[in-house]
Design a protein around this motif. Structure first.
Motif, mmCIF file in Angstrom:
data_model
loop_
_atom_site.group_PDB
_atom_site.id
_atom_site.type_symbol
_atom_site.label_atom_id
_atom_site.label_comp_id
_atom_site.label_asym_id
_atom_site.label_seq_id
_atom_site.Cartn_x
_atom_site.Cartn_y
_atom_site.Cartn_z
ATOM 1 N N ARG A 134 35.522 33.386 49.376
ATOM 2 C CA ARG A 134 34.254 32.725 49.106
ATOM 3 C C ARG A 134 33.183 33.501 49.854
ATOM 4 O O ARG A 134 33.197 33.557 51.085
ATOM 5 C CB ARG A 134 34.308 31.272 49.546
ATOM 6 N N LEU A 135 32.264 34.094 49.099
ATOM 7 C CA LEU A 135 31.295 35.013 49.695
ATOM 8 C C LEU A 135 30.060 34.319 50.239
ATOM 9 O O LEU A 135 29.247 34.951 50.910
ATOM 10 C CB LEU A 135 30.884 36.070 48.660
ATOM 11 N N THR A 136 29.912 33.033 49.931
ATOM 12 C CA THR A 136 28.784 32.267 50.451
ATOM 13 C C THR A 136 29.302 30.979 51.072
ATOM 14 O O THR A 136 30.388 30.494 50.728
ATOM 15 C CB THR A 136 27.783 31.922 49.329
ATOM 16 N N ALA A 137 28.533 30.424 51.974
ATOM 17 C CA ALA A 137 28.968 29.229 52.699
ATOM 18 C C ALA A 137 29.199 28.053 51.771
ATOM 19 O O ALA A 137 30.069 27.210 52.029
ATOM 20 C CB ALA A 137 27.933 28.871 53.768
ATOM 21 N N ASP A 138 28.438 27.961 50.687
ATOM 22 C CA ASP A 138 28.588 26.827 49.774
ATOM 23 C C ASP A 138 29.635 27.076 48.697
ATOM 24 O O ASP A 138 29.856 26.224 47.834
ATOM 25 C CB ASP A 138 27.246 26.465 49.135
ATOM 26 N N GLY A 139 30.274 28.228 48.727
ATOM 27 C CA GLY A 139 31.326 28.529 47.757
ATOM 28 C C GLY A 139 30.826 28.856 46.373
ATOM 29 O O GLY A 139 31.614 28.942 45.427
ATOM 30 N N SER A 140 29.546 29.076 46.212
ATOM 31 C CA SER A 140 29.002 29.322 44.878
ATOM 32 C C SER A 140 29.294 30.733 44.375
ATOM 33 O O SER A 140 29.211 30.989 43.162
ATOM 34 C CB SER A 140 27.488 29.069 44.868
ATOM 35 N N VAL A 141 29.616 31.639 45.279
ATOM 36 C CA VAL A 141 29.985 33.000 44.878
ATOM 37 C C VAL A 141 31.400 33.260 45.369
ATOM 38 O O VAL A 141 31.690 33.123 46.563
ATOM 39 C CB VAL A 141 29.014 34.053 45.446
ATOM 40 N N GLN A 142 32.284 33.606 44.444
ATOM 41 C CA GLN A 142 33.700 33.751 44.762
ATOM 42 C C GLN A 142 34.240 35.065 44.199
ATOM 43 O O GLN A 142 33.747 35.561 43.193
ATOM 44 C CB GLN A 142 34.493 32.566 44.181
ATOM 45 N N ARG A 143 35.284 35.568 44.852
ATOM 46 C CA ARG A 143 35.858 36.856 44.426
ATOM 47 C C ARG A 143 37.375 36.794 44.471
ATOM 48 O O ARG A 143 37.961 36.234 45.411
ATOM 49 C CB ARG A 143 35.362 37.999 45.312
ATOM 50 N N THR A 144 38.016 37.363 43.469
ATOM 51 C CA THR A 144 39.469 37.501 43.425
ATOM 52 C C THR A 144 39.838 38.961 43.275
ATOM 53 O O THR A 144 39.085 39.754 42.703
ATOM 54 C CB THR A 144 40.067 36.716 42.243
ATOM 55 N N VAL A 145 41.020 39.300 43.764
ATOM 56 C CA VAL A 145 41.591 40.639 43.579
ATOM 57 C C VAL A 145 43.026 40.461 43.120
ATOM 58 O O VAL A 145 43.764 39.627 43.665
ATOM 59 C CB VAL A 145 41.541 41.476 44.867
ATOM 60 N N PHE A 146 43.439 41.252 42.137
ATOM 61 C CA PHE A 146 44.792 41.195 41.611
ATOM 62 C C PHE A 146 45.467 42.541 41.807
ATOM 63 O O PHE A 146 44.861 43.597 41.572
ATOM 64 C CB PHE A 146 44.774 40.838 40.125
ATOM 65 N N GLY A 147 46.747 42.477 42.247
ATOM 66 C CA GLY A 147 47.486 43.693 42.495
ATOM 67 C C GLY A 147 46.862 44.502 43.608
ATOM 68 O O GLY A 147 46.133 43.998 44.464
ATOM 69 N N GLY B 64 44.301 46.190 43.964
ATOM 70 C CA GLY B 64 42.969 46.516 43.472
ATOM 71 C C GLY B 64 42.940 46.794 41.981
ATOM 72 O O GLY B 64 41.951 47.343 41.478
ATOM 73 N N THR B 65 43.988 46.390 41.246
ATOM 74 C CA THR B 65 44.012 46.593 39.799
ATOM 75 C C THR B 65 42.800 45.972 39.138
ATOM 76 O O THR B 65 42.190 46.548 38.239
ATOM 77 C CB THR B 65 45.299 45.989 39.201
ATOM 78 N N LEU B 66 42.420 44.783 39.594
ATOM 79 C CA LEU B 66 41.276 44.071 39.046
ATOM 80 C C LEU B 66 40.576 43.312 40.160
ATOM 81 O O LEU B 66 41.223 42.626 40.951
ATOM 82 C CB LEU B 66 41.721 43.088 37.960
ATOM 83 N N THR B 67 39.261 43.440 40.208
ATOM 84 C CA THR B 67 38.426 42.665 41.130
ATOM 85 C C THR B 67 37.386 41.917 40.311
ATOM 86 O O THR B 67 36.694 42.509 39.485
ATOM 87 C CB THR B 67 37.720 43.578 42.147
ATOM 88 N N VAL B 68 37.286 40.611 40.534
ATOM 89 C CA VAL B 68 36.349 39.777 39.774
ATOM 90 C C VAL B 68 35.461 39.014 40.750
ATOM 91 O O VAL B 68 35.954 38.386 41.692
ATOM 92 C CB VAL B 68 37.088 38.778 38.865
ATOM 93 N N THR B 69 34.159 39.047 40.525
ATOM 94 C CA THR B 69 33.200 38.285 41.316
ATOM 95 C C THR B 69 32.438 37.354 40.392
ATOM 96 O O THR B 69 31.905 37.793 39.367
ATOM 97 C CB THR B 69 32.211 39.213 42.046
ATOM 98 N N ALA B 70 32.394 36.080 40.742
ATOM 99 C CA ALA B 70 31.713 35.078 39.924
ATOM 100 C C ALA B 70 30.622 34.412 40.736
ATOM 101 O O ALA B 70 30.859 33.967 41.861
ATOM 102 C CB ALA B 70 32.709 34.032 39.426
ATOM 103 N N ASN B 71 29.433 34.331 40.163
ATOM 104 C CA ASN B 71 28.293 33.678 40.811
ATOM 105 C C ASN B 71 27.983 32.385 40.058
ATOM 106 O O ASN B 71 27.378 32.402 38.990
ATOM 107 C CB ASN B 71 27.084 34.609 40.806
ATOM 108 N N PHE B 72 28.433 31.262 40.616
ATOM 109 C CA PHE B 72 28.243 29.973 39.961
ATOM 110 C C PHE B 72 26.878 29.358 40.253
ATOM 111 O O PHE B 72 26.559 28.297 39.710
ATOM 112 C CB PHE B 72 29.339 29.002 40.414
ATOM 113 N N SER B 73 26.090 29.988 41.096
ATOM 114 C CA SER B 73 24.785 29.429 41.450
ATOM 115 C C SER B 73 23.739 29.834 40.418
ATOM 116 O O SER B 73 24.011 30.584 39.477
ATOM 117 C CB SER B 73 24.359 29.918 42.838
ATOM 118 N N ALA B 74 22.522 29.335 40.609
ATOM 119 C CA ALA B 74 21.426 29.695 39.711
ATOM 120 C C ALA B 74 20.693 30.945 40.174
ATOM 121 O O ALA B 74 19.951 31.559 39.396
ATOM 122 C CB ALA B 74 20.446 28.526 39.604
ATOM 123 N N ALA B 75 20.901 31.350 41.434
ATOM 124 C CA ALA B 75 20.184 32.490 42.000
ATOM 125 C C ALA B 75 21.079 33.721 42.045
ATOM 126 O O ALA B 75 22.301 33.624 42.150
ATOM 127 C CB ALA B 75 19.698 32.145 43.406
#
Length: 700
Positions: free
Chosen positions: A645-658, A660-671
């Motif tokens: 969780r890249l932000t304190a409120d958990g609105s930006v999250q990141r996963t890695v598979f294998g 470094g086969t795949l890295t995904v970052t999701a920004n659930f916030s409005a900013a």
């Protein structure tokens, strides 16, 4: 808040044989990068056990665990000097301990007044506490989350939740959590839970003997706490109780990571790559979305339409009714690169009637003879209280001679279908059968289900047919080795979902609906229950608050974490429930699409040319599958190795598979965050450039 799971190889020792009739309590940790429980077993196991002032002390990875046999309180003193409460005293006192002894790495004692025996030992850097009962008893323990430093509760409802222990919503009646308890075997997708302790500390709990175990939720002074409860029953075969406690690095997915290690160490972790090697048809799941088709969408023409729109991979399911897919249509799907499979169930039996589902009708001799019988001799009512649930033991006893299950399967895949969806079998609702002709414990029911699912997976149900790519409902982790996919464990179901779906918020099921917003089973070619989009405002005013709270509990990304993927990604493909297709909840579309990409899990759809939203539905499927396909084809067989969780409120999250086969970052916030716009996802394949998806630009 920046929480990460370290990645490391997992030791896979030989599978152990025999049953464990004891409670096993394991405490383990992986506090340093690259450190797994198995990796450090040697040093901790050799150190031995010590009895000091009537307490049992054992060295574990990251510190020393101390058990008070008089109360079953457990504290851990970490190597940095910090003390963590792993369990408060048992809620119901175990009694006065007797005969406390220690030898080597093991301590033993008993509770004569309650007929309990206990054993504690160090193994693989874990603390194992084993308890057996010589009579029917109950024990409310461990009591967890009571340490003042506990900051978040990890709970495997569906894909998974991480709940701040002081969160006002989850401590209130709005969440409908506090004051309830859930059966570990049937209502949790993994037999684990855990707590984070702020920064880099945490404790996880695993209950391998999940049958007969429940988890109760309480709020103490505005803080979420939990208590496991186990019923020791000779008749149910639950006289042993197993719980696994692990010291962790505090990551919100740490309980699932430790469980993955546990499965691997015990030879119980499946491999999707190995399943593909054994049955190459399974490889068609990689990059595929899932859909159930009606009418012309089951035909070669419907498949050609999807292919023309750019849908490269698809699992296509259909009802096992009087109009199954024809051989030429199945062949067309195969040529398109799709997997096709019927929906079936071995769970229910009914008399044949105009409204009886075809999969509830069996040859003479099955219903009602095979019905599960309760202790009072009455039958266990079936789905929607119609007919009965059928005993897996009755089928297993009859199968060698009568082939009821094999004959059913042969008939449904005679069109060339290479896949099969078997409802109910991998879900956790297990039965004890009191019928003297086919008696069965819940553990035997599970074993029977695994056996028959295994026959479908390896093809041994019929030597003339190839193995099937098998899926089932809301797969419990215990079924991960026999399944290639599941429909349901990606959904963190809230109990209010059923009133929403049935329309019975305040009325009994045999009374008229008091809120029909969700829709029913008409029209036949595009039933509203699947195809009609519903928003909170569609429900009656008196029900809207409950619906909004249920959807918050299920889909708010601030609470969501990929526990199921941390444990089982790369073993099977996890999908949401079939009655919650992507178009059903329009207000959740953007969040659901982003979570699917973040977790590297497919979306599910329903398809019918009679659906008034068909053009939009298919357009969204094609656009989202085009983005998803290369990501899942690259990482679908890989372990989820990091979640942050890249932000304190958990609105930006990141996963890695294998690796470094795949890295995904999701920004659930409005900013925007670090160049990533709100409501968008960036996915990067190893050695490549980020690929961006902003679902709001695709869906409507």
């Amino acid at each position: 808040m920046d929480t990460t799971t370290a990645k490391s190889p997992i030791a896979r020792p030989a599978r152990r044989s025999g049953r464990r009739s004891l409670l096993v309590l394991a405490v383990a940790t992986a506090l340093a990068a690259g450190l797994t429980p198995a990796a450090t077993a040697g040093s901790t196991d050799r150190a031995g056990v010590r009895i000091h002032h009537g307490r049992v002390e054992l060295p574990v990875n990251g510190g020393t665990a101390t058990i008070d046999p008089a109360t079953l309180r457990i504290d851990a003193r970490a190597d940095d000097g910090r003390t963590l409460r792993m369990s408060d005293p048992a809620a119901d006192a175990p009694g006065t301990p007797a005969n406390l002894t220690a030898s080597g790495t093991t301590a033993r004692w008993s509770y004569p007044g309650r007929g309990l025996k206990a054993e504690a030992r160090a193994e693989r850097g874990r603390l194992l506490v084993s308890i057996t009962a010589d009579r029917d008893e109950a024990l409310a323990w461990p009591v967890t989350g009571t340490d003042p430093a506990a900051s978040a509760l990890q709970l495997p409802r569906g894909e998974g939740l991480s709940l701040p222990v002081t969160d006002p919503f989850w401590n209130s009646s709005r969440a409908q959590l506090v004051g309830t308890q859930e059966d570990v075997a049937s209502q949790l997708s993994l037999p684990v839970w855990g707590y984070s302790f702020g920064g880099e500390r945490g404790v996880s709990y695993l209950a391998p003997t999940d049958i007969g175990t429940s988890l109760a939720y309480t709020s103490r002074g505005g803080r979420l706490t939990t208590t496991a409860k186990h019923a020791f029953s000779g008749g149910d075969g639950t006289r042993g109780y197993t719980v696994v406690f692990s010291l962790t690095d505090g990551s919100p997915i740490a309980p699932a990571v430790d469980y993955r290690h546990w499965l691997a160490e015990h030879g119980q972790l499946g491999s999707l790559s190995e399943k593909i090697r054994k049955n190459p048809e399974t490889g068609r799941l990689l990059g595929a979305f899932h859909a159930y088709a009606w009418g012309d969408d089951r035909t070669a023409a419907g498949i050609a339409r999807l292919k023309a729109l750019g849908v490269s991979r698809l699992w296509l399911g259909y009802d096992a009714d009087d109009a199954p897919m024809k051989s030429q249509d199945v062949a067309a799907a195969q040529r398109a690169g799709y997997l096709v499979g019927p929906y079936d169930s071995f769970a229910n039996g009914r008399d044949k009637g105009p409204d009886t589902p075809p999969n509830s009708v069996w040859p003479k001799g099955v219903y009602p003879s095979f019905c599960v019988r309760r202790a009072d001799g009455t039958v266990q009512p079936g789905f929607h209280k119609q007919g009965c649930y059928l005993s897996s033991q009755a089928f297993e006893q009859a199968e060698p001679g009568r082939h009821y299950l094999a004959d059913r399967t042969r008939s449904l895949v005679s069109n060339g279908a290479a896949s099969y969806f078997l409802d109910v079998d991998a879900a956790g609702e297990l039965f004890r059968d009191h019928d003297a002709a086919h008696p069965m414990t819940m553990a035997q029911d599970r074993a029977n289900r695994l056996a028959r699912m295994g026959r479908l997976t390896d093809g041994s149900y019929d030597a003339r047919h190839a193995p099937l790519v098998l899926g089932s409902e809301a797969a419990g982790a215990w079924a991960n080795q026999v399944l290639a996919f599941d429909h349901g464990s990606a959904t963190p179901v809230d109990g209010r979902l059923w009133p929403m779906e049935t329309g019975h918020f305040d009325t009994a099921s045999d009374q008229p609906k008091d809120d029909p917003a969700w829709g029913g089973y008409t029209p036949e070619a595009a039933a509203d229950t699947f195809f009609k989009p519903v928003r909170v405002s569609d429900f009656k005013p008196e029900h809207r608050a409950a619906v909004a709270d249920a959807l918050k509990a299920m889909y708010d990304p601030a609470y969501r974490v990929p526990l199921y993927e941390a444990a089982l990604h790369g073993s099977l493909v996890n999908v949401e429930r079939w009655e919650l297709p992507f178009g059903k909840l329009p207000e959740q579309k953007t969040t659901r699409a982003m979570l699917a990409m973040l977790y590297n899990t497919p979306l599910n759809f329903v398809l019918s040319g009679k659906d008034k939203h068909d053009a939009q539905n298919v357009r969204e499927l094609a656009a989202l599958q085009k983005y998803f396909a290369p990501l899942h084809q690259a990482a679908g067989t890989q372990e989820l190795t990091s979640y942050r969780r890249l932000t304190a409120d958990g609105s930006v999250q990141r996963t890695v598979f294998g690796d470094g086969t795949l890295t995904v970052t999701a920004n659930f916030s409005a900013a925007a965050h670090d160049g990533l716009p709100g409501g968008c996802v960036d996915a990067t394949l190893k050695g490549g450039e980020p690929r961006r998806l902003c679902p709001a630009a695709v869906v409507s």
